[in-house]
Design an enzyme around this catalytic site. Sequence first.
Site, PDB file in Angstrom:
ATOM      1  N   ARG A  93      -6.350 -93.179   2.977  1.00 18.31           N
ATOM      2  CA  ARG A  93      -5.701 -93.806   4.127  1.00 18.31           C
ATOM      3  C   ARG A  93      -4.950 -92.760   4.944  1.00 18.31           C
ATOM      4  O   ARG A  93      -4.862 -92.841   6.163  1.00 18.31           O
ATOM      5  CB  ARG A  93      -4.730 -94.898   3.664  1.00 18.31           C
ATOM      6  CG  ARG A  93      -5.399 -96.152   3.168  1.00 18.31           C
ATOM      7  CD  ARG A  93      -4.383 -97.111   2.573  1.00 18.31           C
ATOM      8  NE  ARG A  93      -3.962 -96.717   1.234  1.00 18.31           N
ATOM      9  CZ  ARG A  93      -3.022 -97.333   0.531  1.00 18.31           C
ATOM     10  NH1 ARG A  93      -2.368 -98.363   1.063  1.00 18.31           N
ATOM     11  NH2 ARG A  93      -2.699 -96.922  -0.677  1.00 18.31           N
TER      12      ARG A  93
ATOM     13  N   CYS B 258      -0.797 -91.014   0.906  1.00 18.64           N
ATOM     14  CA  CYS B 258      -0.948 -92.433   0.582  1.00 18.64           C
ATOM     15  C   CYS B 258      -1.064 -92.571  -0.919  1.00 18.64           C
ATOM     16  O   CYS B 258      -0.142 -92.215  -1.642  1.00 18.64           O
ATOM     17  CB  CYS B 258      -2.146 -93.049   1.316  1.00 18.64           C
ATOM     18  SG  CYS B 258      -3.714 -92.266   0.976  1.00 18.64           S
TER      19      CYS B 258
END
Lengths: 299, 148
Positions: free
Chosen positions: A252, A247
């Site tokens: 994430r 990410c």
Amino acid sequence: MSVDRDPSPEFAQYAHPERLVSGDWLEANLGAPSLVVVESDEDVLLYETGHIPGAVKIDWHTDLNDPVERDYVQGEAFARLLGSKGIARDATVVIYGDKNNWWAAYALWVFTLFGHEDVRLLDGGRDKWIADGRAITTEASTPTPVEYPVVERDDSVIRAFKEDVLAHFGKPLIDVRSPEEYSGERTEIPGYPTENALRPGHIPSAASVPWARAAAPDATFKRREELEGIYLGDAGLKEGDDVIAYCRIGERSSHTWFVLTHLLGFENVRNYDGSWTEWGSAVRVPIALGSEPGEAPRR
Amino acid sequence: MTERDLPPTLAQIRDDFLELELQTRLQLLLEFANELPELPETYREHPDLLEKVEECQSPVYLFVEVGDDRVVHLYATAPRESPTTRGFASILVQGLSGLTVEEVLAVPDDYPQMLGLAQAVSPLRVRGMSGMLGRTKRQVTVKAAALS
């Protein structure tokens, strides 16, 4: 010694149901001697405004990252941290946090780098616990310090570096950022421009699967069938695939790493924590623009 | 402007932070978060008047008023789930409100770095507060220009 797993039937569908616990289970097991509950949030002060009774706080910036180098803490610091939080090497750790368990999943991934065996997520995280009307307190937790052994971090199994990604071309990559970051319209997510890269775009051949697609509206994980539709159907992953997720800084993609590894049962998933803040600023690495994955460079 | 020329309110806030141990600095930041005043009714009903600060990890909205006397008033709002952001906003609201346009514009851009919070909350998070200060100054410039 670990605590029995949550037998909730809704977790049985997942590859590793022992990695999730429900609010009911946690409520019933709070205070069990070998259980430590950890809150890990994006906001460094959120824990202080109210947390699950007895939970300790671990912060991704100030506790898990090395204060000087861009890396995670080493074995000594990790042992000091966990020991001070009353976490023994054989303890069952349940982590929960804000924002759909982003940072909780990130902390779980770092615990896994150090081989802490029994570490689970509270499905739905902090928001669901509070939405369900369960107890929170501002009373400071006072864990009894324990000895945690100094364990060397193992970066070889679930962590990928830039060189690993370059050597991985031809095998699946998952970009979990927003579609705008993927296409190159912007280098950062809305509201997070403090961590920039010099160039926008994505790693060529990476499939775009924003992490949030794995989360239901109440912050719990989607059902296995839906997850398979997303990752095996839309993203085209096949059983047994060797996958790298990335990410912006690896938080994430820890969420996606958790989904692929523990919910869908992929055995070779690595999180590239250098992610776009490294790749998009690195010299002479290939970048693709636009909403199409693009071709993997021939090596 | 040299550091000793910081407006007294901002200097006091800085000193309050610096005399505390690292962990207690977080507690003080939380107190600031809890003290962030509710928006005046006009802005509660017109969230469109507020400017979103993109540099912050959590949504925070600012609104600056400059009176005919060139005195600045700052209003801010951020969700309860973002206490760090609320704390930063509250420091600026308490430290800047009541200053003149010139005084606000003369506040050093690195004031957020003077509070000794880098270690307690991380340098990245402190940058969110720099973003808020920058936005505030920009609004002050624009609104002061509209006065004259």
